[in-house]
Scaffold this active site. Structure first.
Site, short mmCIF file in Angstrom:
data_model
loop_
_atom_site.label_atom_id
_atom_site.label_comp_id
_atom_site.label_asym_id
_atom_site.label_seq_id
_atom_site.Cartn_x
_atom_site.Cartn_y
_atom_site.Cartn_z
N TYR A 500 0.84 -1.20 0.00
CA TYR A 500 0.00 0.00 0.00
C TYR A 500 0.88 1.25 0.00
O TYR A 500 2.02 1.21 0.45
CB TYR A 500 -0.93 0.02 1.22
N HIS A 524 2.67 -6.33 4.87
CA HIS A 524 3.14 -6.77 6.18
C HIS A 524 2.01 -6.74 7.20
O HIS A 524 0.98 -6.09 7.01
CB HIS A 524 4.28 -5.87 6.68
N HIS A 526 1.62 -5.93 11.40
CA HIS A 526 2.30 -5.35 12.56
C HIS A 526 2.05 -6.19 13.81
O HIS A 526 0.94 -6.69 14.02
CB HIS A 526 1.77 -3.94 12.85
#
Length: 601
Positions: A500, A524, A526
């Site tokens: 993104y 990814h 977090h």
């Protein structure tokens, strides 16, 4: 590759005491030495030499007149001298070299000023009002003995002129055609030591540390001069000194900043300021020259004659010091942070020759970043991320334990206090995307499960947006807080994250556009893992094979965090016990101070 050659200076250099003079003479195998030097230090040297002393000569003269050398040679011949010891400044050293040139006698030099010529194979001699200079290994001394104590009684005016003379040796090495990486290093360190020491000596002549720095600086600067060819500064000084009998050190001190300005050296103004602060002559006129004397000479001598400083960028050291000094009452850590920040910012502005328009644009940039920042948009974190600062701080703070999982940046979309969610929950809550099951373990560095650890998880949706970016989303989505079970495990369902772009509609996006960088982050998830007694781990897991792994716009990707998501997300996090004396708890809410508390855990 740049080609260069470098030959190490073979002179034995000893920093110690004059009391060891006899031992150093013995080391050279000498038994009948000529001592050159005035009674001021010569008497003590005589005592240190004892029976090794054959004769003394006290008439060393500035610019090494040939007729003085001839008188000294008679003393050598009459007393069966087998070596020369010189104690004093450049005049004593010059005479020792002149004798060695004609006799090949070994030399041991004990400098009492900052002349630096004791390290060189250079000899300048005067005859019939003309000074000639030659370079030959035959005049390079065998040993140099430095005793800081001998310089403590050197008058400030002499110390200042001699120190600037030494500084000239380092400066010439910077623009010499045969400079090399070693002389660059030596010149930089010599400059640092000398420019730092001279103001301290002027303030307190008995400052041993300042005297030591000056003597070490003179040693390094002399080593530079022995390595490179002499340039414009020395040619002018030797020409004027020999022709008009000008004092050697003072002539160097007066001319140095003018030659630096002529050569276009950036720190010429700083040396002008340094010289102006010292009790020395500041013009050739003060040394006795007139307009008629410099007729036909280089134009820079006209400025130096009248002490007229040429146009150049002003020195800002005094301003920087004034700002730094204003932090004197701050707590130690605050003072350190602000001092280094101001020195770095001032240095950046000076090095880049920052213009008023550029400064105003930077202020406007930061103002726009402030205006666009909100509870759900942190432009300053984005700026820190895209400049790599966040990753630097992350590494310094969280990556000092190699046995733990690598950390990664927090990012601008963390929200403090998401609701605690039961294991097995679906974070996607029906959002479109590729389903992903996650089976995560948390262990310590001994592979012991860490139970009851709080694990915050957050990620983007299929289109690359976080819930805080979507006003139509009610409540947290793709964001949750879990607690590990007794086996240190947690399980949940979600969707595979997508690459993104970071928000690029503000100042940071304009910055990226201006430098031709894309705004995209590699895909990814977090994680933030915290438990009392353990160091909080903030990290991300990246999708193997995902886009932008090698060009993540916030420089957050680490090899140890790239994971295969094909058959689900399976990963074991390793966290470490908190360091004794400091516990860093969870990251602060936006705008809050960091929670850093002392601990004996």
């Amino acid at each position: 590759m740049t080609s260069f050659s470098y030959a190490a200076n073979p002179v034995r250099v000893v920093f110690g005491s004059l009391d060891t003079l006899g031992a150093e003479v013995d080391r050279l195998g000498l038994g009948r030495v000529l001592l050159i030097g005035r009674p001021r230090h010569g008497d003590r040297a005589t005592a240190a030499l004892g029976p090794r002393l054959a004769a003394r000569f006290e008439d060393a003269t500035m610019h090494t007149p040939v007729d003085v050398t001839e008188r000294a040679l008679k003393v050598v011949a009459e007393n069966g001298v087998d070596g020369v010891v010189a104690i004093g400044g450049g005049s004593a050293t010059g005479l020792a070299k002149a004798i060695a040139l004609r006799t090949e006698l070994p030399q041991l030099i004990v400098p009492t000023t900052y002349a630096g010529s004791e390290l060189t194979s250079v000899l300048g001699e005067t005859a019939d009002g003309r000074k000639t200079t030659q370079r030959t290994p035959a005049v390079r001394p065998e040993t140099v003995l430095y005793d800081v104590g001998l310089t403590l009684s050197l008058p400030v005016s002499v110390s200042a002129a001699s120190g600037l003379n030494a500084l000239a040796h380092a400066v010439e090495a910077r623009y010499a055609p045969d400079a090399n990486p070693m002389t660059d290093l030596l010149a930089a360190e010599a400059t640092r030591l000398l420019t730092g020491a001279l103001p301290r000596i002027a303030a307190d002549p008995s400052d041993v540390d300042a005297r030591t720095d000056a003597l070490r600086g003179a040693w390094l600067a002399g080593t530079c001069l022995d390595t490179v060819k002499m340039g414009l500064h020395h040619r002018l000084c030797h020409h004027l000194g020999g022709k008009f009998g000008l004092p050697h050190a003072e002539t160097h001190a007066v001319l140095l900043p003018y030659v630096m300005a002529h050569q276009g050296l950036d720190d010429a103004s700083e040396v002008f300021e340094l010289a102006a602060s010292l009790p020395i002559p500041h013009s050739l006129a003060e040394l006795g020259l007139t307009e008629a004397d410099i007729e036909g000479e280089p134009d820079l001598l006209r400025h130096a004659l009248h002490g007229t400083r040429p146009a150049a960028r002003p020195s800002l050291k005094a301003l920087t010091k004034q700002v730094v000094d204003s932090f004197a009452g701050a707590p130690d850590r605050v003072r350190l942070l602000l001092t280094d920040l101001v020195q770095t910012l001032h240095g950046y502005a000076i090095r880049t020759d920052l213009t008023q328009d550029e400064w105003e644009y930077a202020i406007g940039f930061l103002t726009r970043a402030g205006h666009i920042t909100s509870d759900t948009r942190q432009e300053f974190i984005l700026l820190s991320d895209t400049l790599g600062v966040s990753s630097v701080v992350d590494v310094l703070t969280n990556s000092r334990t190699p046995d733990t999982t690598p950390s990664a940046v927090l990012g601008p979309f963390y929200v403090d206090g998401p609701p605690e969610t039961p294991q097995g929950a679906d974070l996607a809550a029906g959002l479109p995307g590729t389903p992903l099951s996650a089976d995560i373990r948390v262990v310590d560095t001994a592979d012991v499960p860490v139970a009851d650890a709080i694990v915050d998880v957050w990620q983007s949706n299929e289109d690359g947006f976080y819930d805080v970016q979507l006003p139509e989303v009610d409540g947290p989505v793709l964001r949750a807080r879990f607690r590990t079970d007794a086996e240190g495990r947690l399980r949940f369902r979600t969707i595979v994250p997508s690459a993104y772009p970071i928000p690029a509609d503000g100042p940071v996006g304009q910055l990226l556009d201006a430098v031709g960088r894309h705004p995209y982050r590699a895909p990814h998830v977090h994680f933030m893992i915290a438990k009392p007694g353990y160091r909080t781990l903030i990290t991300q897991l990246f999708v193997a094979g995902g886009d932008y792994l090698d060009s993540d716009t916030v420089f957050g990707v680490k090899d140890g965090l790239i994971v295969d998501f094909t058959d689900g997300l399976h990963f074991t996090f390793r966290i470490s016990a908190a360091f004794r004396g400091l516990r860093v708890a969870k990251p602060p809410a936006r705008g809050a101070a960091p929670d850093v508390t002392g601990s004996d855990a």
